[in-house]
Write a protein that holds these residues in place. Structure first.
Motif, PDB file in Angstrom:
ATOM      1  N   SER A  49       0.803  -1.226   0.000  1.00 22.87           N
ATOM      2  CA  SER A  49       0.000   0.000   0.000  1.00 22.87           C
ATOM      3  C   SER A  49       0.833   1.271   0.000  1.00 22.87           C
ATOM      4  O   SER A  49       0.383   2.317  -0.468  1.00 22.87           O
ATOM      5  N   GLY A  50       2.022   1.191   0.574  1.00 23.08           N
ATOM      6  CA  GLY A  50       2.864   2.382   0.659  1.00 23.08           C
ATOM      7  C   GLY A  50       2.631   3.203   1.915  1.00 23.08           C
ATOM      8  O   GLY A  50       3.313   4.208   2.142  1.00 23.08           O
ATOM      9  N   TYR A  51       1.686   2.792   2.768  1.00 23.06           N
ATOM     10  CA  TYR A  51       1.439   3.515   4.015  1.00 23.06           C
ATOM     11  C   TYR A  51       2.547   3.224   5.032  1.00 23.06           C
ATOM     12  O   TYR A  51       3.139   2.143   5.031  1.00 23.06           O
ATOM     13  N   GLU A  52       2.797   4.202   5.911  1.00 30.33           N
ATOM     14  CA  GLU A  52       3.771   4.009   6.988  1.00 30.33           C
ATOM     15  C   GLU A  52       3.118   3.197   8.107  1.00 30.33           C
ATOM     16  O   GLU A  52       2.055   3.572   8.605  1.00 30.33           O
ATOM     17  N   PHE A  53       3.773   2.135   8.534  1.00 34.10           N
ATOM     18  CA  PHE A  53       3.219   1.292   9.593  1.00 34.10           C
ATOM     19  C   PHE A  53       4.319   0.394  10.144  1.00 34.10           C
ATOM     20  O   PHE A  53       5.388   0.249   9.549  1.00 34.10           O
ATOM     21  N   PHE A  54       4.043  -0.205  11.290  1.00 33.23           N
ATOM     22  CA  PHE A  54       4.876  -1.307  11.765  1.00 33.23           C
ATOM     23  C   PHE A  54       4.050  -2.199  12.685  1.00 33.23           C
ATOM     24  O   PHE A  54       3.096  -1.752  13.317  1.00 33.23           O
ATOM     25  N   ILE A  55       4.422  -3.458  12.721  1.00 32.66           N
ATOM     26  CA  ILE A  55       3.759  -4.452  13.569  1.00 32.66           C
ATOM     27  C   ILE A  55       4.552  -4.582  14.868  1.00 32.66           C
ATOM     28  O   ILE A  55       5.791  -4.591  14.865  1.00 32.66           O
ATOM     29  N   SER A  56       3.853  -4.666  15.978  1.00 31.74           N
ATOM     30  CA  SER A  56       4.500  -4.778  17.288  1.00 31.74           C
ATOM     31  C   SER A  56       3.825  -5.893  18.086  1.00 31.74           C
ATOM     32  O   SER A  56       3.117  -6.735  17.529  1.00 31.74           O
ATOM     33  N   GLY A  57       4.055  -5.918  19.396  1.00 30.09           N
ATOM     34  CA  GLY A  57       3.365  -6.863  20.270  1.00 30.09           C
ATOM     35  C   GLY A  57       3.850  -8.301  20.162  1.00 30.09           C
ATOM     36  O   GLY A  57       5.017  -8.571  19.897  1.00 30.09           O
ATOM     37  N   LEU A  58       2.921  -9.239  20.332  1.00 34.93           N
ATOM     38  CA  LEU A  58       3.263 -10.658  20.399  1.00 34.93           C
ATOM     39  C   LEU A  58       3.814 -11.206  19.094  1.00 34.93           C
ATOM     40  O   LEU A  58       4.545 -12.202  19.109  1.00 34.93           O
ATOM     41  N   ASP A  59       3.489 -10.595  17.972  1.00 36.27           N
ATOM     42  CA  ASP A  59       4.063 -11.054  16.712  1.00 36.27           C
ATOM     43  C   ASP A  59       5.584 -10.947  16.741  1.00 36.27           C
ATOM     44  O   ASP A  59       6.279 -11.750  16.124  1.00 36.27           O
ATOM     45  N   ILE A  60       6.092  -9.954  17.447  1.00 34.77           N
ATOM     46  CA  ILE A  60       7.541  -9.761  17.559  1.00 34.77           C
ATOM     47  C   ILE A  60       8.124 -10.598  18.691  1.00 34.77           C
ATOM     48  O   ILE A  60       9.222 -11.148  18.584  1.00 34.77           O
ATOM     49  N   LEU A  61       7.368 -10.735  19.769  1.00 32.56           N
ATOM     50  CA  LEU A  61       7.889 -11.376  20.988  1.00 32.56           C
ATOM     51  C   LEU A  61       7.575 -12.862  21.110  1.00 32.56           C
ATOM     52  O   LEU A  61       8.051 -13.506  22.037  1.00 32.56           O
ATOM     53  N   PHE A  95       8.672   6.222  14.190  1.00 40.87           N
ATOM     54  CA  PHE A  95       9.011   5.006  13.459  1.00 40.87           C
ATOM     55  C   PHE A  95      10.486   4.628  13.607  1.00 40.87           C
ATOM     56  O   PHE A  95      10.965   3.734  12.922  1.00 40.87           O
ATOM     57  N   SER A  96      11.196   5.308  14.514  1.00 46.78           N
ATOM     58  CA  SER A  96      12.634   5.073  14.641  1.00 46.78           C
ATOM     59  C   SER A  96      12.964   3.762  15.345  1.00 46.78           C
ATOM     60  O   SER A  96      14.106   3.308  15.303  1.00 46.78           O
ATOM     61  N   TYR A  97      11.972   3.152  16.028  1.00 47.51           N
ATOM     62  CA  TYR A  97      12.219   1.898  16.737  1.00 47.51           C
ATOM     63  C   TYR A  97      11.658   0.698  15.977  1.00 47.51           C
ATOM     64  O   TYR A  97      11.334  -0.331  16.568  1.00 47.51           O
ATOM     65  N   ALA A  98      11.538   0.846  14.678  1.00 47.25           N
ATOM     66  CA  ALA A  98      11.062  -0.253  13.828  1.00 47.25           C
ATOM     67  C   ALA A  98      11.913  -0.313  12.567  1.00 47.25           C
ATOM     68  O   ALA A  98      12.445   0.704  12.110  1.00 47.25           O
ATOM     69  N   GLU A  99      12.054  -1.509  12.041  1.00 44.40           N
ATOM     70  CA  GLU A  99      12.818  -1.706  10.810  1.00 44.40           C
ATOM     71  C   GLU A  99      12.084  -2.736   9.947  1.00 44.40           C
ATOM     72  O   GLU A  99      11.618  -3.751  10.463  1.00 44.40           O
ATOM     73  N   ASN A 100      11.987  -2.436   8.659  1.00 49.44           N
ATOM     74  CA  ASN A 100      11.255  -3.314   7.732  1.00 49.44           C
ATOM     75  C   ASN A 100       9.831  -3.580   8.212  1.00 49.44           C
ATOM     76  O   ASN A 100       9.322  -4.697   8.099  1.00 49.44           O
ATOM     77  N   SER A 101       9.223  -2.540   8.788  1.00 47.23           N
ATOM     78  CA  SER A 101       7.822  -2.591   9.253  1.00 47.23           C
ATOM     79  C   SER A 101       7.618  -3.506  10.459  1.00 47.23           C
ATOM     80  O   SER A 101       6.486  -3.896  10.753  1.00 47.23           O
ATOM     81  N   LEU A 102       8.715  -3.845  11.161  1.00 48.96           N
ATOM     82  CA  LEU A 102       8.632  -4.672  12.369  1.00 48.96           C
ATOM     83  C   LEU A 102       9.291  -3.933  13.526  1.00 48.96           C
ATOM     84  O   LEU A 102      10.408  -3.423  13.384  1.00 48.96           O
ATOM     85  N   ALA A 103       8.616  -3.887  14.665  1.00 47.03           N
ATOM     86  CA  ALA A 103       9.163  -3.203  15.837  1.00 47.03           C
ATOM     87  C   ALA A 103      10.380  -3.942  16.372  1.00 47.03           C
ATOM     88  O   ALA A 103      10.511  -5.159  16.215  1.00 47.03           O
ATOM     89  N   SER A 104      11.276  -3.194  17.013  1.00 48.56           N
ATOM     90  CA  SER A 104      12.403  -3.821  17.698  1.00 48.56           C
ATOM     91  C   SER A 104      11.883  -4.580  18.909  1.00 48.56           C
ATOM     92  O   SER A 104      10.744  -4.376  19.348  1.00 48.56           O
ATOM     93  N   PHE A 105      12.716  -5.451  19.467  1.00 47.54           N
ATOM     94  CA  PHE A 105      12.293  -6.205  20.643  1.00 47.54           C
ATOM     95  C   PHE A 105      11.973  -5.260  21.803  1.00 47.54           C
ATOM     96  O   PHE A 105      11.009  -5.477  22.546  1.00 47.54           O
ATOM     97  N   PHE A 109       8.278  -4.996  23.476  1.00 43.88           N
ATOM     98  CA  PHE A 109       8.045  -5.308  24.894  1.00 43.88           C
ATOM     99  C   PHE A 109       7.313  -4.173  25.588  1.00 43.88           C
ATOM    100  O   PHE A 109       6.353  -4.409  26.331  1.00 43.88           O
ATOM    101  N   VAL A 110       7.760  -2.940  25.369  1.00 41.22           N
ATOM    102  CA  VAL A 110       7.098  -1.790  26.006  1.00 41.22           C
ATOM    103  C   VAL A 110       5.641  -1.708  25.572  1.00 41.22           C
ATOM    104  O   VAL A 110       4.745  -1.500  26.397  1.00 41.22           O
TER     105      VAL A 110
END
Length: 278
Positions: A100-112, A177-187, A191-192
């Motif tokens: 889509s080209g929209y700015e976003f990132f996935i966080s939560g349990l998908d990452i953890l 968006f500085s704490y995400a890369e490739n639309s995925l949040a950092s660990f 966690f936060v």
């Protein structure tokens, strides 16, 4: 005031200079042994145990050394070699929104979830999008038969009903968006975000499971505690996170004191409330 500023600057420079001296000693003496343990540092720095732990904490906070395991430290930051394993829903959301080209990132349990001992079959996905694109993101996901909650989520009290929905996304606005890369949040970010959802909004995850996740994350990666606290400060839960990451350095007596103090404060509030009612 001018003298106070000069004195404060002097003491800060002295502290910085002392840490610089200590890290130089460590680099010279332990260059051949990396990673190293607390026991390795004792004879080198010649400090009593309580001071030694405080020194290690300060060195880690300043980024001079990095915790790479339980009681294990390194002069080099160990980048996590663990990759998130997204749920089927998370993968669907990622595929749809990347196109889509929209700015976003996935966080939560998908990452953890890689740190979980018992991964639920389904759970609401946590998604952050540019605040100016929320309606478009929500509409796009809805067209793909994904339920989205994003307006006035607040403390969603009907989590039992929400949890019954197989494909549900909790969508929040963000400009960060500085704490995400490739639309995925950092660990750290994931966690936060998860801690906030569980402790403030009633997200359907037992607190005990969150504790186990945090312990596994600490053991298997080199968490950046400064980053954790910085991220938490943006959500006004930095006191919580600071207490969690500094727990190993707090004495049992201090914890007991704080517990009694909190209990006494609550007791005083209830007592005053009872007097007002009378």
């Amino acid at each position: 005031p001018t003298n106070e500023r000069l004195l404060r600057r002097f003491f800060m420079e002295e502290k910085g200079s002392a840490l610089d001296n200590k890290i130089n000693i460590i680099r010279n003496r332990l260059a051949h042994k990396d990673p190293f343990t607390v026991a390795d540092l004792g004879p080198i720095l010649e400090e009593k145990k309580s001071t030694l732990y405080w020194t290690i904490w300060n060195l880690a906070q300043k980024g001079y050394i990095y915790k790479v395991g339980k009681g294990l430290y390194s002069l080099q930051r160990k980048e996590p070699d663990i990759n998130p394993i997204l749920s089927p829903l998370g993968n669907r959301v990622l595929g749809i929104l990347r196109e889509s080209g929209y700015e976003f990132f996935i966080s939560g349990l998908d990452i953890l979830s890689v740190f979980m001992e018992h991964v639920p079959e389904t759970y609401p996905a946590l998604l952050y999008g540019n605040r100016y694109s929320l309606d478009e993101i929500s509409e796009l996901l809805s067209k793909n038969n994904i339920a989205v909650v994003h307006r006035d989520i607040g403390k969603y009290k009907s989590m039992q009903q929400i949890h019954m929905l197989k494909d549900l996304v909790l969508l929040y606005p963000t400009n960060e968006f500085s704490y995400a890369e490739n639309s995925l949040a950092s660990f750290e970010k994931a966690f936060v975000d998860t801690y906030y959802e569980v402790t403030r909004r009633g997200y359907p995850l037992p607190l005990q499971e969150l504790v186990r996740m945090f312990m596994n994350m600490k053991r298997r990666t080199s968490l950046d505690t400064n980053r954790l606290i910085k991220i938490a400060s943006r959500r006004s839960i930095h006191y919580d996170i600071r207490y969690i990451v500094e727990r190993d350095f707090i004495s049992d007596k201090a914890i007991e004191f704080a517990t009694l103090l909190k209990g006494s404060y609550l007791g005083m509030v209830f007592h005053e409330a009872a007097l007002i009612q009378d």
